[in-house]
Design a protein around this motif. Structure first.
Motif, PDB file in Angstrom:
ATOM      1  N   PHE A   1      47.387  41.670  45.181  1.00  0.00           N
ATOM      2  CA  PHE A   1      46.604  40.799  45.721  1.00  0.00           C
ATOM      3  C   PHE A   1      45.102  41.050  45.067  1.00  0.00           C
ATOM      4  CE2 PHE A   1      49.592  41.183  48.951  1.00  0.00           C
ATOM      5  CZ  PHE A   1      49.460  40.219  49.774  1.00  0.00           C
ATOM      6  N   VAL A   2      44.680  41.953  44.948  1.00  0.00           N
ATOM      7  CA  VAL A   2      43.245  42.386  44.036  1.00  0.00           C
ATOM      8  C   VAL A   2      43.617  41.595  42.516  1.00  0.00           C
ATOM      9  CG1 VAL A   2      41.794  44.015  43.046  1.00  0.00           C
ATOM     10  CG2 VAL A   2      42.884  44.341  45.230  1.00  0.00           C
ATOM     11  N   ALA A   3      44.486  41.760  41.963  1.00  0.00           N
ATOM     12  CA  ALA A   3      44.528  41.039  40.755  1.00  0.00           C
ATOM     13  C   ALA A   3      44.465  39.511  40.638  1.00  0.00           C
ATOM     14  CB  ALA A   3      45.936  41.388  39.950  1.00  0.00           C
ATOM     15  N   ALA A   4      45.160  38.801  41.745  1.00  0.00           N
ATOM     16  CA  ALA A   4      44.869  37.373  42.045  1.00  0.00           C
ATOM     17  C   ALA A   4      43.317  37.162  42.204  1.00  0.00           C
ATOM     18  CB  ALA A   4      45.632  36.941  43.313  1.00  0.00           C
ATOM     19  N   LEU A   5      42.662  37.947  42.848  1.00  0.00           N
ATOM     20  CA  LEU A   5      41.011  37.830  43.159  1.00  0.00           C
ATOM     21  C   LEU A   5      40.478  38.066  41.753  1.00  0.00           C
ATOM     22  CD1 LEU A   5      40.734  39.440  46.725  1.00  0.00           C
ATOM     23  CD2 LEU A   5      41.023  37.055  46.225  1.00  0.00           C
ATOM     24  N   THR A   6      40.628  39.017  41.089  1.00  0.00           N
ATOM     25  CA  THR A   6      39.956  39.266  39.990  1.00  0.00           C
ATOM     26  C   THR A   6      40.430  38.527  38.877  1.00  0.00           C
ATOM     27  OG1 THR A   6      41.678  41.004  39.366  1.00  0.00           O
ATOM     28  CG2 THR A   6      39.506  41.696  40.437  1.00  0.00           C
ATOM     29  N   SER A   7      41.407  37.449  38.908  1.00  0.00           N
ATOM     30  CA  SER A   7      41.733  36.778  38.016  1.00  0.00           C
ATOM     31  C   SER A   7      41.048  35.201  38.203  1.00  0.00           C
ATOM     32  CB  SER A   7      43.434  36.610  37.762  1.00  0.00           C
ATOM     33  OG  SER A   7      43.768  35.728  38.995  1.00  0.00           O
ATOM     34  N   GLY A   8      40.229  35.192  39.339  1.00  0.00           N
ATOM     35  CA  GLY A   8      39.584  33.875  39.554  1.00  0.00           C
ATOM     36  C   GLY A   8      39.671  33.284  41.145  1.00  0.00           C
ATOM     37  N   ALA A   9      40.662  33.777  41.736  1.00  0.00           N
ATOM     38  CA  ALA A   9      40.792  33.093  43.097  1.00  0.00           C
ATOM     39  C   ALA A   9      39.640  33.966  43.985  1.00  0.00           C
ATOM     40  CB  ALA A   9      42.290  33.704  43.674  1.00  0.00           C
ATOM     41  N   ASP A  10      39.620  32.898  45.267  1.00  0.00           N
ATOM     42  CA  ASP A  10      38.536  33.500  46.148  1.00  0.00           C
ATOM     43  C   ASP A  10      39.438  33.998  47.431  1.00  0.00           C
ATOM     44  OD1 ASP A  10      36.159  32.367  44.862  1.00  0.00           O
ATOM     45  OD2 ASP A  10      37.082  30.266  45.664  1.00  0.00           O
ATOM     46  N   PHE A  11      40.538  33.529  47.463  1.00  0.00           N
ATOM     47  CA  PHE A  11      41.340  33.964  48.463  1.00  0.00           C
ATOM     48  C   PHE A  11      42.913  34.312  48.235  1.00  0.00           C
ATOM     49  CE2 PHE A  11      44.058  33.402  52.419  1.00  0.00           C
ATOM     50  CZ  PHE A  11      43.170  34.168  53.599  1.00  0.00           C
ATOM     51  N   ALA A  12      43.286  35.389  48.393  1.00  0.00           N
ATOM     52  CA  ALA A  12      44.686  35.720  47.989  1.00  0.00           C
ATOM     53  C   ALA A  12      45.662  35.677  49.261  1.00  0.00           C
ATOM     54  CB  ALA A  12      44.871  36.954  47.415  1.00  0.00           C
TER      55      ALA A  12
END
Length: 281
Positions: A115-126
């Protein structure tokens, strides 16, 4: 989880360099979960802030927290219902990232990194999903699966999304997007439940994330059986509540979020992607 040294990650179209990466707060609503917490708490990352929100447990839930996670922040919810518990936890969280985690053992804490990886790759909400490749469920019944499918299809039609799983509460998001979600406050209100205080909170969050134009990415997750105790989920009544929530939020979508000061500020501070939709990672 956060690693060592300087970590580079993406946020609002920018590359950010910070020691150790973003800080993480894990919000865990608790009501008589002592047997489950014995299994869940040891799996939480040691460097994360754990916020336990107690709903008036009569068992030794808080004793288990004190023994296994003495550094946890413990707060009492101000009204009742899962939504109010989450709102109280969000208010107490101090991390850059907030993770929503059930205490019953059905969600695997070891997936938090994804989940954190999705956010740090550009998402606002995972957004966690059991129905994308790599996800699954050992707990969902046929009736619940069909109901969730129908509600997910309706959500996509109403809000122009591409979700694969609506009724799953394992999510993470940047703490600074909270004002955009406009969730109920966590102040006491004479004991009376407000809209969003109950089980409908997860649907409310999903709908408002969509209408606020956040960049949403789905994260495959595997739902496990609840470890101990009966589930509070009631397929028919809760499904009806989710349907009502979708209709209420759909009617409220014309509140012109572009004119909301918090959303305007967010849009101007970094050029976020305003295209509604989910993208699997």
């Amino acid at each position: 989880m956060t690693g060592r040294g300087v970590v580079s990650w993406r946020r609002r179209g920018k590359v950010v360099h910070t020691p150790g990466g973003p800080t993480v707060s894990i919000v865990v609503p608790v009501f008589n979960e002592e047997r489950n917490l014995c299994h869940v708490l040891p799996l939480l990352p040691a460097d994360a802030e754990v916020v336990v929100v107690d709903g008036g447990s009569s068992d030794d839930s808080l004793g288990v927290v004190a023994r296994l996670r003495p550094d946890a922040v413990v707060v009492q919810q101000t009204r009742w219902g899962k939504g109010n518990a989450l709102a109280c936890g969000f208010a107490a969280a101090t991390g850059d990232v907030i993770v929503m985690l059930d205490a019953d053992g059905s969600a695997d804490p070891r997936e938090i990194d994804s989940f954190v990886a999705a956010l740090t790759s550009g998402a606002d909400f995972a957004k966690g999903t059991r129905f994308a490749p790599g996800g699954g469920s050992a707990d969902i019944t046929v009736i619940r699966r069909i109901g969730n499918w129908g509600l997910t299809v309706l959500t996509n039609l109403l809000f122009g999304m591409h979700f694969t799983d609506l009724c799953y509460g394992y999510n993470a998001f940047w703490r600074d997007v909270l004002p955009l979600l406009e969730l109920p406050d966590h102040e006491p209100a004479g004991g009376e439940q407000q809209w969003g205080d109950g089980f409908e909170i997860e649907t409310v969050i999903n709908c408002r994330a969509a209408t606020s134009g956040l960049v949403i990415r789905e994260v495959p997750s595997h739902e496990r059986h609840r470890l101990h105790g009966p589930s509070n989920l009631r397929a028919v009544s809760d499904g009806s509540r989710v349907l009502r929530t979708l209709l209420v939020e759909y009617r409220a979508r014309d509140r012109s979020p572009q004119l909301t000061p918090a959303i305007r500020h967010f849009a101007e501070d970094g050029g976020r992607d305003t295209t509604p939709g989910s993208r699997a990672v």
